[in-house]
Design an enzyme around this catalytic site. Structure first.
Site, short mmCIF file in Angstrom:
data_model
loop_
_atom_site.label_atom_id
_atom_site.label_comp_id
_atom_site.label_asym_id
_atom_site.label_seq_id
_atom_site.Cartn_x
_atom_site.Cartn_y
_atom_site.Cartn_z
N TYR A 178 -7.79 -21.25 2.65
CA TYR A 178 -6.78 -20.83 3.80
C TYR A 178 -6.01 -22.04 2.72
O TYR A 178 -6.75 -23.54 2.91
CB TYR A 178 -7.05 -22.20 5.02
CG TYR A 178 -6.80 -20.21 6.31
CD1 TYR A 178 -5.78 -20.47 6.13
CD2 TYR A 178 -7.53 -20.07 7.66
CE1 TYR A 178 -5.64 -19.13 6.79
CE2 TYR A 178 -7.62 -18.99 7.71
CZ TYR A 178 -7.04 -18.55 8.23
OH TYR A 178 -6.51 -17.25 8.70
N GLU A 186 -1.83 -22.70 4.19
CA GLU A 186 -1.16 -23.02 5.38
C GLU A 186 -0.20 -24.54 4.85
O GLU A 186 -1.17 -24.85 4.75
CB GLU A 186 -1.48 -22.65 6.73
CG GLU A 186 -1.61 -21.68 7.09
CD GLU A 186 -2.51 -21.45 8.97
OE1 GLU A 186 -3.22 -22.14 8.75
OE2 GLU A 186 -1.71 -21.12 9.12
N ASP A 222 18.07 -7.85 -4.32
CA ASP A 222 16.98 -7.34 -4.51
C ASP A 222 16.51 -6.55 -5.41
O ASP A 222 16.53 -5.48 -5.41
CB ASP A 222 16.06 -6.51 -2.36
CG ASP A 222 15.08 -5.38 -2.86
OD1 ASP A 222 13.74 -5.53 -4.01
OD2 ASP A 222 13.99 -5.60 -1.88
N THR A 268 9.28 -7.74 -5.76
CA THR A 268 7.90 -7.54 -5.47
C THR A 268 8.00 -8.20 -6.44
O THR A 268 8.14 -7.48 -7.58
CB THR A 268 7.39 -6.35 -4.89
OG1 THR A 268 8.33 -4.73 -5.94
CG2 THR A 268 7.79 -6.18 -3.58
N LYS A 322 6.38 -3.78 -9.66
CA LYS A 322 6.12 -2.50 -9.85
C LYS A 322 7.37 -2.70 -11.50
O LYS A 322 5.75 -2.45 -11.79
CB LYS A 322 7.99 -2.35 -9.10
CG LYS A 322 7.32 -2.32 -7.43
CD LYS A 322 9.00 -1.66 -6.92
CE LYS A 322 8.65 -1.35 -5.43
NZ LYS A 322 8.67 -3.07 -4.60
N ARG A 360 0.00 -7.10 -6.37
CA ARG A 360 0.66 -6.67 -4.94
C ARG A 360 0.74 -8.39 -4.62
O ARG A 360 0.17 -8.70 -3.77
CB ARG A 360 0.21 -5.42 -3.84
CG ARG A 360 -0.01 -4.80 -4.68
CD ARG A 360 -0.45 -3.57 -3.29
NE ARG A 360 1.38 -2.86 -3.11
CZ ARG A 360 1.40 -1.76 -4.04
NH1 ARG A 360 0.54 -1.20 -4.87
NH2 ARG A 360 1.84 -1.06 -3.52
N1 DSN Z 1 7.84 1.71 -1.75
C1 DSN Z 1 8.58 1.23 -2.57
C2 DSN Z 1 9.40 2.28 -3.52
O1 DSN Z 1 8.77 2.88 -3.96
O2 DSN Z 1 10.57 2.16 -3.86
C3 DSN Z 1 10.23 0.71 -1.87
O3 DSN Z 1 9.01 -0.71 -0.79
#
Ligand code: DSN
Length: 439
Positions: free
Chosen positions: A50, A52, A198, A224, A227, A233
């Protein structure tokens, strides 16, 4: 005791998923493969701690090594994105809480945010009425240019002057063209709004120099990490130094409790990989592959939204076959072990659950080592499946649609085209390793 002997049931599920990943083609543009090293860190004993708070300011003792890993992830993130003068928060559990933390940290509920229309490439967390963002804030949406299906910066400027949002959001989930982040930031500045990008989909391209960067023009940048960046993730929030306190407080204690430091360690490993010179080649190859794939689909007679791509993704516009055909094509492609997802196209004549487009991209195939030659072959297969199945009509009656899709799925089972393409897909896919499984 290891997983196989302690829990053969879960082990067997994972083994089946490995087989699926190896034998199929992953073309959902938001998916990728994290390296074995990143997965090892993300699956490590850091899970058990933990923490925090933030490095040097924790609510629990025993965080000396956790501080090291979080600081390392921060330093690598700032370096990889060349984000001098920014602070980065590496704790968001994923993209959705990251975006919400920005809105809650910098705005008051009810404030106005401007973003791209969700059915034209925007994201659920960019103001969908079913998402907390849309429930808590007043979103106004800019459309794409109706003819060219690309961003119209003059129209965005005019809408910004008219609606006076407190924050203007760029960066999208289904937009195949480059974004001029500098222009978007200038529009925001001209009306005294915060600029936010974003870049979840394109962050790997930004690091690799294959897409213009939102740094240093944009006030806040979220991404994120799984990707095009191909890590575990999670998510990152970059902000100008003066916004640091508000953003950090919004993440913890505003949105989250204990950070997932095992994931943060995996993200640090991923960022270390992204700092290597070969990551540039990877980013360039993603875009090269996408452009060859798009050219192949067009040569085969298919229509693409905006006429092509400049990034890692493209959208096949199935309207020439009739409205609402995306679900049939996505299911047929899935039966042939080619994974894509159905999506709306700009000004879609159908409903969002049965839209008229297919979204696909090249990040995962590029990670496996596929190049232009494979893209031509795969593009031809996709076109064959599209032409064979996009002719299936979607019933006009709402209550008949789900049954029509179920009936359609049954016809795929012994279908000659599906069988033929699936065999070819398997023969090709198994020649290319999947990191995390084969490496
Ligand atoms: N689920 C993602 C995508 O496929 O673009 C975005 O959150």
């Amino acid at each position: 005791m290891n997983l196989a002997s302690q829990d053969p049931e879960v082990f067997a599920i994972i083994e089946r998923e490995k087989k699926r990943q190896k034998e199929g083609l992953e073309m959902i543009p938001s998916e990728n493969y994290a390296s074995a090293a990143a997965l090892e860190a993300a699956g490590s004993i850091l899970n058990d701690k933990y923490a925090e708070g933030y490095p040097g300011r924790r609510y629990y003792s025993g965080n000396v090594h956790i501080d090291e890993v979080e600081r390392l992830a921060q330093a690598r993130a700032l370096k990889a994105f060349n984000a001098e003068g920014y602070h980065v928060n590496v704790q968001p559990y994923s993209g959705s809480p990251a975006n919400l933390a920005v809105y809650l940290g910098l705005l008051k509920p009810g404030d106005t945010i401007m973003s791209l229309r969700l059915d034209q490439g925007g994201h659920l967390t960019h103001g969908s009425p079913v998402n907390a963002s849309g429930k808590l804030f007043n979103f106004v949406f800019y459309p794409l240019d109706a003819e060219k299906e690309v961003l119209d910066y003059d129209a965005i400027q005019k809408l910004a002057e008219k609606t006076k949002p407190q924050l203007i959001l760029s960066g999208f989930t289904a937009y195949p063209r480059k974004v001029d982040f500098e222009k978007m930031a200038l529009i925001a500045r001209s009306i005294g709004a915060i600029s936010m990008a974003d870049i979840s989909h394109i962050s790997g391209l930004v690091i690799g120099g294959a897409h213009p960067s939102p740094f240093p023009s944009t006030d806040v940048v979220t991404t994120t990490t799984h990707k095009t960046l191909r890590g575990p993730r999670g998510a990152l929030i970059f902000c100008k130094e003066e916004l640091r306190e508000k953003i950090d407080k919004a993440v913890f204690p505003g949105m989250q409790g204990g950070p997932h430091e095992h994931t943060i360690a995996g993200i640090a490993v991923t960022l270390g990989e992204a700092l290597r010179p070969e990551f540039k080649d990877y980013a360039a190859q993603i875009v090269k592959n996408a452009s060859i794939l798009a050219a192949t689909l067009i040569k085969e007679g298919l229509k693409l939204v905006s006429g092509g791509t400049e990034t890692h993704l493209m959208l096949i516009d199935l309207r020439p076959f009739g409205p609402g055909r995306g679900v049939f094509v996505a299911k047929a492609l899935e039966a042939a072990e080619i994974n894509t997802n159905f999506t709306t196209v700009p000004n879609d004549p159908s409903v969002p659950f049965y839209p008229s487009g297919i979204r696909l991209g090249t990040p995962a195939l590029t990670t496996r080592g596929m190049k232009e030659k494979e893209m031509v072959v795969i593009g031809t297969w996709i076109a064959e499946v599209v032409k064979a199945f996009a002719t299936t009509p979607l019933p006009d009656e709402k209550e008949k649609r789900a049954q029509a899709v179920r009936d359609f799925e049954k016809t795929l089972e012994g279908h000659e085209t599906v069988k033929k393409i699936r065999e070819r897909v398997k023969a090709l896919a198994t020649k290319f390793p999947v990191p995390g499984i084969d490496a």
